[in-house]
Design a protein around this motif. Sequence first.
Motif, PDB file in Angstrom:
ATOM      1  N   ILE A   8      38.175  32.368  36.343  1.00  0.00           N
ATOM      2  CA  ILE A   8      39.784  32.640  36.344  1.00  0.00           C
ATOM      3  C   ILE A   8      40.273  32.693  34.916  1.00  0.00           C
ATOM      4  CG2 ILE A   8      41.917  31.524  37.015  1.00  0.00           C
ATOM      5  CD1 ILE A   8      40.643  30.252  39.585  1.00  0.00           C
ATOM      6  N   MET A   9      39.564  31.948  34.141  1.00  0.00           N
ATOM      7  CA  MET A   9      40.149  32.117  32.614  1.00  0.00           C
ATOM      8  C   MET A   9      39.920  33.482  32.087  1.00  0.00           C
ATOM      9  SD  MET A   9      39.705  29.231  29.717  1.00  0.00           S
ATOM     10  CE  MET A   9      38.076  29.231  29.872  1.00  0.00           C
ATOM     11  N   VAL A  10      38.647  33.988  32.330  1.00  0.00           N
ATOM     12  CA  VAL A  10      38.252  35.236  31.976  1.00  0.00           C
ATOM     13  C   VAL A  10      39.418  36.195  32.529  1.00  0.00           C
ATOM     14  CG1 VAL A  10      36.403  37.196  31.894  1.00  0.00           C
ATOM     15  CG2 VAL A  10      36.026  34.604  31.444  1.00  0.00           C
ATOM     16  N   VAL A  11      39.481  36.164  33.771  1.00  0.00           N
ATOM     17  CA  VAL A  11      40.311  37.054  34.478  1.00  0.00           C
ATOM     18  C   VAL A  11      41.766  37.108  34.071  1.00  0.00           C
ATOM     19  CG1 VAL A  11      41.299  37.769  36.807  1.00  0.00           C
ATOM     20  CG2 VAL A  11      39.111  37.272  36.570  1.00  0.00           C
ATOM     21  N   VAL A  12      42.217  36.190  33.790  1.00  0.00           N
ATOM     22  CA  VAL A  12      43.454  35.843  33.102  1.00  0.00           C
ATOM     23  C   VAL A  12      43.768  36.423  31.869  1.00  0.00           C
ATOM     24  CG1 VAL A  12      45.418  34.083  32.560  1.00  0.00           C
ATOM     25  CG2 VAL A  12      44.426  33.957  34.645  1.00  0.00           C
ATOM     26  N   ASP A  13      42.636  36.153  30.974  1.00  0.00           N
ATOM     27  CA  ASP A  13      42.858  36.700  29.374  1.00  0.00           C
ATOM     28  C   ASP A  13      42.585  37.912  29.481  1.00  0.00           C
ATOM     29  OD1 ASP A  13      42.930  33.864  28.770  1.00  0.00           O
ATOM     30  OD2 ASP A  13      40.968  33.782  28.212  1.00  0.00           O
ATOM     31  N   LEU A  14      41.560  38.535  30.216  1.00  0.00           N
ATOM     32  CA  LEU A  14      41.257  40.159  30.176  1.00  0.00           C
ATOM     33  C   LEU A  14      42.540  41.087  30.688  1.00  0.00           C
ATOM     34  CD1 LEU A  14      37.799  40.208  31.081  1.00  0.00           C
ATOM     35  CD2 LEU A  14      38.770  40.627  28.716  1.00  0.00           C
ATOM     36  N   HIS A  35      37.992  50.929  31.359  1.00  0.00           N
ATOM     37  CA  HIS A  35      37.383  50.956  32.561  1.00  0.00           C
ATOM     38  C   HIS A  35      36.233  49.664  32.551  1.00  0.00           C
ATOM     39  CE1 HIS A  35      34.542  53.173  29.915  1.00  0.00           C
ATOM     40  NE2 HIS A  35      33.825  53.085  30.885  1.00  0.00           N
ATOM     41  N   LYS A  36      35.699  49.427  31.135  1.00  0.00           N
ATOM     42  CA  LYS A  36      34.748  48.387  31.002  1.00  0.00           C
ATOM     43  C   LYS A  36      35.578  46.987  31.270  1.00  0.00           C
ATOM     44  CE  LYS A  36      32.078  51.005  27.741  1.00  0.00           C
ATOM     45  NZ  LYS A  36      31.770  51.180  26.312  1.00  0.00           N
ATOM     46  N   VAL A  37      36.851  46.949  30.854  1.00  0.00           N
ATOM     47  CA  VAL A  37      37.479  45.614  30.872  1.00  0.00           C
ATOM     48  C   VAL A  37      37.921  45.413  32.346  1.00  0.00           C
ATOM     49  CG1 VAL A  37      39.697  44.392  30.418  1.00  0.00           C
ATOM     50  CG2 VAL A  37      38.466  45.799  28.592  1.00  0.00           C
ATOM     51  N   ALA A  38      38.235  46.531  33.050  1.00  0.00           N
ATOM     52  CA  ALA A  38      38.553  46.414  34.501  1.00  0.00           C
ATOM     53  C   ALA A  38      37.373  46.078  35.317  1.00  0.00           C
ATOM     54  CB  ALA A  38      39.114  47.702  35.070  1.00  0.00           C
ATOM     55  N   GLN A  39      36.007  46.359  34.955  1.00  0.00           N
ATOM     56  CA  GLN A  39      34.756  45.981  35.736  1.00  0.00           C
ATOM     57  C   GLN A  39      34.294  44.471  35.481  1.00  0.00           C
ATOM     58  OE1 GLN A  39      33.061  48.183  37.655  1.00  0.00           O
ATOM     59  NE2 GLN A  39      32.344  46.113  38.327  1.00  0.00           N
ATOM     60  N   VAL A  40      34.769  44.111  34.202  1.00  0.00           N
ATOM     61  CA  VAL A  40      34.534  42.706  34.062  1.00  0.00           C
ATOM     62  C   VAL A  40      35.268  41.785  34.929  1.00  0.00           C
ATOM     63  CG1 VAL A  40      34.495  40.826  32.149  1.00  0.00           C
ATOM     64  CG2 VAL A  40      33.494  42.854  31.724  1.00  0.00           C
ATOM     65  N   SER A  42      36.749  42.613  37.539  1.00  0.00           N
ATOM     66  CA  SER A  42      36.315  42.806  39.033  1.00  0.00           C
ATOM     67  C   SER A  42      35.146  41.937  39.311  1.00  0.00           C
ATOM     68  CB  SER A  42      36.147  44.337  39.320  1.00  0.00           C
ATOM     69  OG  SER A  42      35.403  44.389  40.708  1.00  0.00           O
ATOM     70  N   ASP A  43      34.433  42.035  38.345  1.00  0.00           N
ATOM     71  CA  ASP A  43      32.964  41.031  38.591  1.00  0.00           C
ATOM     72  C   ASP A  43      33.394  39.840  38.686  1.00  0.00           C
ATOM     73  OD1 ASP A  43      31.581  43.509  38.421  1.00  0.00           O
ATOM     74  OD2 ASP A  43      30.948  43.463  36.406  1.00  0.00           O
ATOM     75  N   ARG A  44      34.258  39.202  37.734  1.00  0.00           N
ATOM     76  CA  ARG A  44      34.771  37.748  37.748  1.00  0.00           C
ATOM     77  C   ARG A  44      35.415  37.360  39.009  1.00  0.00           C
ATOM     78  NH1 ARG A  44      33.457  34.217  33.504  1.00  0.00           N
ATOM     79  NH2 ARG A  44      32.024  35.561  31.865  1.00  0.00           N
ATOM     80  N   ALA A  45      36.543  38.265  39.575  1.00  0.00           N
ATOM     81  CA  ALA A  45      37.371  38.199  40.676  1.00  0.00           C
ATOM     82  C   ALA A  45      36.224  38.009  41.881  1.00  0.00           C
ATOM     83  CB  ALA A  45      38.206  38.960  40.639  1.00  0.00           C
ATOM     84  N   ARG A  46      35.161  38.724  42.018  1.00  0.00           N
ATOM     85  CA  ARG A  46      34.234  38.752  43.003  1.00  0.00           C
ATOM     86  C   ARG A  46      33.412  37.351  42.985  1.00  0.00           C
ATOM     87  NH1 ARG A  46      34.973  41.588  46.991  1.00  0.00           N
ATOM     88  NH2 ARG A  46      34.854  43.449  45.974  1.00  0.00           N
ATOM     89  N   SER A  47      33.366  37.111  41.691  1.00  0.00           N
ATOM     90  CA  SER A  47      32.485  35.592  41.624  1.00  0.00           C
ATOM     91  C   SER A  47      33.122  34.718  42.048  1.00  0.00           C
ATOM     92  CB  SER A  47      32.003  35.479  40.047  1.00  0.00           C
ATOM     93  OG  SER A  47      31.286  34.035  40.013  1.00  0.00           O
TER      94      SER A  47
END
Length: 65
Positions: A8-14, A35-40, A42-47
């Motif tokens: 969650i912290m990574v998603v909010v920060d990015l 697109h790289k930031v958006a992929q991270v 997405s990956d963290r949200a999926r996690s």
Amino acid sequence: MNTISEDIMVVVDLTNLLVVLLAQPDAETAIDGMHKVAQVISDRARSIQDQVERQVGPRRVARVR
């Protein structure tokens, strides 16, 4: 594996980073790598979604694919 809190912290920060970069007058120059930031994000949200699903069960978590 990351914890839900770390994800969650990574998603909010990015997401905040994207907001700041895309609000700038020269945002078109920032878009190249977004697109790289958006992929991270997405990956963290999926996690997060996977971890919550394991904790409460798959039938109780809405999943959008």
